[in-house]
Scaffold this motif. Sequence first.
Motif, PDB file in Angstrom:
ATOM      1  N   GLN A   1     -14.525   4.566  -2.925  1.00 26.36           N
ATOM      2  CA  GLN A   1     -14.123   5.950  -2.689  1.00 26.36           C
ATOM      3  C   GLN A   1     -13.495   6.568  -3.941  1.00 26.36           C
ATOM      4  OE1 GLN A   1     -13.390   3.412  -0.710  1.00 26.36           O
ATOM      5  NE2 GLN A   1     -14.121   3.862   1.360  1.00 26.36           N
ATOM      6  N   VAL A   2     -12.677   5.765  -4.658  1.00 24.66           N
ATOM      7  CA  VAL A   2     -12.059   6.242  -5.897  1.00 24.66           C
ATOM      8  C   VAL A   2     -13.114   6.361  -6.989  1.00 24.66           C
ATOM      9  CG1 VAL A   2     -10.399   5.683  -7.731  1.00 24.66           C
ATOM     10  CG2 VAL A   2      -9.787   5.313  -5.335  1.00 24.66           C
ATOM     11  N   ALA A   3     -13.968   5.346  -7.108  1.00 21.44           N
ATOM     12  CA  ALA A   3     -14.981   5.329  -8.168  1.00 21.44           C
ATOM     13  C   ALA A   3     -15.947   6.511  -8.038  1.00 21.44           C
ATOM     14  CB  ALA A   3     -15.746   4.008  -8.131  1.00 21.44           C
ATOM     15  N   ALA A   4     -16.257   6.907  -6.807  1.00 22.83           N
ATOM     16  CA  ALA A   4     -17.218   7.992  -6.594  1.00 22.83           C
ATOM     17  C   ALA A   4     -16.705   9.327  -7.124  1.00 22.83           C
ATOM     18  CB  ALA A   4     -17.541   8.113  -5.106  1.00 22.83           C
ATOM     19  N   LEU A   5     -15.393   9.458  -7.257  1.00 22.30           N
ATOM     20  CA  LEU A   5     -14.804  10.714  -7.715  1.00 22.30           C
ATOM     21  C   LEU A   5     -14.660  10.792  -9.222  1.00 22.30           C
ATOM     22  CD1 LEU A   5     -12.118  10.904  -4.915  1.00 22.30           C
ATOM     23  CD2 LEU A   5     -13.889  12.627  -5.301  1.00 22.30           C
ATOM     24  N   ALA A   6     -15.066   9.744  -9.924  1.00 24.63           N
ATOM     25  CA  ALA A   6     -14.863   9.675 -11.381  1.00 24.63           C
ATOM     26  C   ALA A   6     -15.767  10.652 -12.112  1.00 24.63           C
ATOM     27  CB  ALA A   6     -15.117   8.268 -11.876  1.00 24.63           C
ATOM     28  N   ASP A   7     -15.282  11.111 -13.261  1.00 29.46           N
ATOM     29  CA  ASP A   7     -16.129  11.873 -14.182  1.00 29.46           C
ATOM     30  C   ASP A   7     -16.974  10.919 -15.026  1.00 29.46           C
ATOM     31  OD1 ASP A   7     -15.055  14.526 -13.576  1.00 29.46           O
ATOM     32  OD2 ASP A   7     -13.213  13.785 -14.496  1.00 29.46           O
ATOM     33  N   HIS A   8     -16.388   9.737 -15.309  1.00 22.81           N
ATOM     34  CA  HIS A   8     -17.077   8.739 -16.144  1.00 22.81           C
ATOM     35  C   HIS A   8     -16.792   7.368 -15.552  1.00 22.81           C
ATOM     36  CE1 HIS A   8     -17.149  12.165 -18.844  1.00 22.81           C
ATOM     37  NE2 HIS A   8     -15.822  12.205 -18.767  1.00 22.81           N
ATOM     38  N   HIS A   9     -17.842   6.592 -15.347  1.00 21.58           N
ATOM     39  CA  HIS A   9     -17.708   5.311 -14.661  1.00 21.58           C
ATOM     40  C   HIS A   9     -18.144   4.180 -15.606  1.00 21.58           C
ATOM     41  CE1 HIS A   9     -18.331   3.032 -10.592  1.00 21.58           C
ATOM     42  NE2 HIS A   9     -17.772   2.261 -11.520  1.00 21.58           N
ATOM     43  N   TYR A  10     -17.249   3.210 -15.817  1.00 21.78           N
ATOM     44  CA  TYR A  10     -17.527   2.056 -16.669  1.00 21.78           C
ATOM     45  C   TYR A  10     -17.573   0.808 -15.779  1.00 21.78           C
ATOM     46  CZ  TYR A  10     -16.018   5.184 -20.445  1.00 21.78           C
ATOM     47  OH  TYR A  10     -15.879   6.231 -21.304  1.00 21.78           O
ATOM     48  N   VAL A  11     -18.476  -0.095 -16.114  1.00 22.62           N
ATOM     49  CA  VAL A  11     -18.564  -1.328 -15.347  1.00 22.62           C
ATOM     50  C   VAL A  11     -18.216  -2.494 -16.267  1.00 22.62           C
ATOM     51  CG1 VAL A  11     -21.025  -1.717 -15.799  1.00 22.62           C
ATOM     52  CG2 VAL A  11     -19.971  -2.665 -13.745  1.00 22.62           C
ATOM     53  N   ILE A  12     -17.503  -3.458 -15.697  1.00 24.33           N
ATOM     54  CA  ILE A  12     -17.060  -4.627 -16.450  1.00 24.33           C
ATOM     55  C   ILE A  12     -17.728  -5.853 -15.842  1.00 24.33           C
ATOM     56  CG2 ILE A  12     -15.045  -6.002 -17.124  1.00 24.33           C
ATOM     57  CD1 ILE A  12     -13.380  -3.426 -16.804  1.00 24.33           C
ATOM     58  N   HIS A  13     -18.370  -6.634 -16.684  1.00 22.09           N
ATOM     59  CA  HIS A  13     -19.009  -7.863 -16.198  1.00 22.09           C
ATOM     60  C   HIS A  13     -18.850  -8.945 -17.248  1.00 22.09           C
ATOM     61  CE1 HIS A  13     -22.146  -5.847 -18.582  1.00 22.09           C
ATOM     62  NE2 HIS A  13     -22.604  -7.063 -18.839  1.00 22.09           N
ATOM     63  N   LYS A  14     -19.000 -10.184 -16.829  1.00 22.55           N
ATOM     64  CA  LYS A  14     -18.859 -11.291 -17.781  1.00 22.55           C
ATOM     65  C   LYS A  14     -20.103 -12.170 -17.753  1.00 22.55           C
ATOM     66  CE  LYS A  14     -16.230 -14.269 -14.590  1.00 22.55           C
ATOM     67  NZ  LYS A  14     -14.948 -14.975 -14.372  1.00 22.55           N
ATOM     68  N   THR A  15     -20.367 -12.785 -18.913  1.00 22.42           N
ATOM     69  CA  THR A  15     -21.524 -13.669 -19.042  1.00 22.42           C
ATOM     70  C   THR A  15     -21.101 -14.944 -19.759  1.00 22.42           C
ATOM     71  OG1 THR A  15     -22.124 -12.627 -21.146  1.00 22.42           O
ATOM     72  CG2 THR A  15     -23.160 -11.765 -19.153  1.00 22.42           C
TER      73      THR A  15
ATOM     74  N   GLY B   1       0.816  -1.209   0.000  1.00 25.50           N
ATOM     75  CA  GLY B   1       0.000   0.000   0.000  1.00 25.50           C
ATOM     76  C   GLY B   1       0.849   1.258   0.000  1.00 25.50           C
ATOM     77  N   GLU B   2       1.968   1.223   0.742  1.00 29.05           N
ATOM     78  CA  GLU B   2       2.866   2.384   0.780  1.00 29.05           C
ATOM     79  C   GLU B   2       3.537   2.594  -0.570  1.00 29.05           C
ATOM     80  OE1 GLU B   2       3.975   2.114   5.548  1.00 29.05           O
ATOM     81  OE2 GLU B   2       5.191   1.072   4.050  1.00 29.05           O
ATOM     82  N   LEU B   3       3.922   1.480  -1.208  1.00 32.55           N
ATOM     83  CA  LEU B   3       4.524   1.586  -2.551  1.00 32.55           C
ATOM     84  C   LEU B   3       3.550   2.224  -3.530  1.00 32.55           C
ATOM     85  CD1 LEU B   3       6.576  -1.670  -3.264  1.00 32.55           C
ATOM     86  CD2 LEU B   3       7.408   0.675  -3.224  1.00 32.55           C
ATOM     87  N   SER B   4       2.274   1.855  -3.435  1.00 36.62           N
ATOM     88  CA  SER B   4       1.254   2.430  -4.313  1.00 36.62           C
ATOM     89  C   SER B   4       1.219   3.941  -4.160  1.00 36.62           C
ATOM     90  CB  SER B   4      -0.122   1.845  -3.993  1.00 36.62           C
ATOM     91  OG  SER B   4      -0.170   0.478  -4.284  1.00 36.62           O
TER      92      SER B   4
ATOM     93  N   GLU C   1      -5.327  -0.635 -10.527  1.00 33.68           N
ATOM     94  CA  GLU C   1      -5.449  -0.938  -9.107  1.00 33.68           C
ATOM     95  C   GLU C   1      -4.351  -0.265  -8.282  1.00 33.68           C
ATOM     96  OE1 GLU C   1      -5.937  -5.146  -8.583  1.00 33.68           O
ATOM     97  OE2 GLU C   1      -7.875  -5.149  -9.597  1.00 33.68           O
ATOM     98  N   ILE C   2      -4.208   1.042  -8.502  1.00 28.71           N
ATOM     99  CA  ILE C   2      -3.253   1.843  -7.742  1.00 28.71           C
ATOM    100  C   ILE C   2      -3.646   1.889  -6.263  1.00 28.71           C
ATOM    101  CG2 ILE C   2      -4.491   4.009  -8.171  1.00 28.71           C
ATOM    102  CD1 ILE C   2      -0.669   3.617  -8.095  1.00 28.71           C
ATOM    103  N   ASP C   3      -4.909   1.559  -5.987  1.00 28.32           N
ATOM    104  CA  ASP C   3      -5.400   1.612  -4.608  1.00 28.32           C
ATOM    105  C   ASP C   3      -5.256   0.273  -3.890  1.00 28.32           C
ATOM    106  OD1 ASP C   3      -7.237   0.258  -6.126  1.00 28.32           O
ATOM    107  OD2 ASP C   3      -8.816   1.783  -5.939  1.00 28.32           O
ATOM    108  N   THR C   4      -4.474  -0.657  -4.463  1.00 31.55           N
ATOM    109  CA  THR C   4      -4.255  -1.955  -3.811  1.00 31.55           C
ATOM    110  C   THR C   4      -3.603  -1.749  -2.435  1.00 31.55           C
ATOM    111  OG1 THR C   4      -4.004  -3.086  -5.920  1.00 31.55           O
ATOM    112  CG2 THR C   4      -3.049  -4.165  -3.997  1.00 31.55           C
ATOM    113  N   GLY C   5      -4.124  -2.416  -1.425  1.00 36.40           N
ATOM    114  CA  GLY C   5      -3.526  -2.361  -0.099  1.00 36.40           C
ATOM    115  C   GLY C   5      -3.968  -1.183   0.737  1.00 36.40           C
ATOM    116  N   ILE C   6      -4.900  -0.376   0.214  1.00 33.82           N
ATOM    117  CA  ILE C   6      -5.382   0.773   0.995  1.00 33.82           C
ATOM    118  C   ILE C   6      -6.907   0.778   0.966  1.00 33.82           C
ATOM    119  CG2 ILE C   6      -3.349   2.195   0.567  1.00 33.82           C
ATOM    120  CD1 ILE C   6      -4.858   3.589  -1.646  1.00 33.82           C
ATOM    121  N   GLY C   7      -7.505   1.554   1.812  1.00 29.39           N
ATOM    122  CA  GLY C   7      -8.956   1.629   1.855  1.00 29.39           C
ATOM    123  C   GLY C   7      -9.409   2.819   2.666  1.00 29.39           C
ATOM    124  N   GLY C   8     -10.728   2.949   2.809  1.00 25.99           N
ATOM    125  CA  GLY C   8     -11.296   4.010   3.640  1.00 25.99           C
ATOM    126  C   GLY C   8     -10.870   5.401   3.204  1.00 25.99           C
TER     127      GLY C   8
END
Length: 572
Positions: A508-522, A448-451, A474-481
């Motif tokens: 928390q990161v997603a909420a700050l986006a200007d544009h949000h894309y979702v990825i799903h599989k079927t 998390g510190e390296l990120s 995933e720059i936010d790996t190892g961190i939260g809140g």
Amino acid sequence: MIEEMYVKNFVLIKEARISLKPGMNVFSGETGTGKSLLIGAISLLVGRAAQTQWIRAGETEAIIEASLDLSKNSQARLWLKNNDYPLEGSVLILRRILNQEGKNKVYINGIQSTIKQLATLTDLLFDLTGQFEQQKLLKEGMAGEILDLAASQWKIKAKMDFNEALRQYQQAYGNYKEMLLKKETALENLTQKEERVDFLRYQISEIKNAKLETDDEDIGLETEKSRVKNASQLLAWCQTFEELLYTQDASIISSLESRALSLDRLGAGDASLRNIKKEIEEALNHLHEVHQLSFQFGSSIDLDPSRLDQIESRLFELQKIKKKYGGSLSDAKKKLIQLEGELNLLSHTEIQLQELDKNLEITLHEIKILGAELSRLRNITARSMEEKINKQLKELAMVGARFRVVIESLDGKESSHFTKNGLDVVCFLFSANQGMKEAQLSRVASGGELSRILLAIKTALLFDEEPLSCLFDEIDTGIGGGVAEIVGRKLKQISRIHQVLCVTHSPQVAALADHHYVIHKTPDKHTTKTHISILEGIKAREEEIARMLTGIEITDKAKAHAQEMLSFSENK
């Protein structure tokens, strides 16, 4: 800036066309949906190595394509112009095709290109940050590269620009290395000098003793050899030809002359007969010339039986010279010049070594002066970098952390320690908490510190570049809140200058986006498909952020929290 991505048959993606926008774009989805596939696809467009298993099962090839707007990137436009790639308006199309044979095809605005050129161009267009880059940060030499990048971008008050100082140093260093190689060769020559000199003199003597004349002497001798071998038959032919033309009864020439005289008697006033007589006279003139050539040829025939031995002996000598020294007499003459030059060089080896030692000393002095200037500029940059990155770390909720750039100078050590980039070894030291001793990043920094350290470095550097497409995997790996929210704000800050594409698992990161894309599989019969779609409207975004907060079961409380987060981000 990327305006559109087209991906076909890439891992789980059957076919997708994604419109991307300026600002902060985030990609989210459940674990295992392939959130990083888009970043992986873009990494292929920057020239990274491809693997055949990335081609979707059952397909023969994968296609990655991107359309970019270069209106604000003058460096990329200049590169295209200098490398003769067409550019209509400001639109750039990059395309890479992978096939099962492991072969890649690369196109830049429709022109087939190379991976190397693609990587050079996209270095002006993209900046990738992910776990791979975190590990690169720990590699030996990377600290020096980052410091030099900062030094080349930031304006430092100094007599000499860093880029120019580095160019001059590298030129002097290159000259120094070249002279060292020449000295090594000269020393080897000196060790083997006597043996080599004797051999060179033998070869030079052998070629000179052959007394080579024209470059085609051997061809002339082959012609003469054939003539001498057939001398009797050729001479008999010449004599028979002489008799046919002149000496025998009713010879050709005497018969033609007689016919010409008879025409004078028979038709002096007949124009047609006069023309015939004229043609006969011209034929006689030509026959006289042919006779003269035949006579000269016959006179040149040498019946001396020893001449054939002389010719064959000379041809044998020339053949030996050709075989040893290049294949032709012309090559042998060139080889003689080369051998004489080498002999002359060996004769002056001691003098050459003295001159090389003198020039090496002068160049080494120049390297030390230029290296010292580079060190000075790096130290100035290092202090500024420490200040900027420590400021960024505080903003990233690492209040007690300290980042320090240590530069060890190699000046005073043996010249073999010098590198093409100067006389310095650069190292990044870090302490996560106040009172703790600083140490190398690899020893003390967590994931998390390296990120956050990497993000701090990127933030400090990116603001001095032309607009790029910045990819964060995933720059936010190892961190939260709260820390994740701070990271999101930092990404938002970067997106004011650069286009940001961020794969995240953090609401928390997603909420700050200007544009949000979702990825799903079927599931699709025997395979699985990954889909990427933009979330339209506030309700769709609330639903996805609520899922990110709670998981599969979305509660009213989670929805309310998501609504609050989005409302808060809009006011930031």
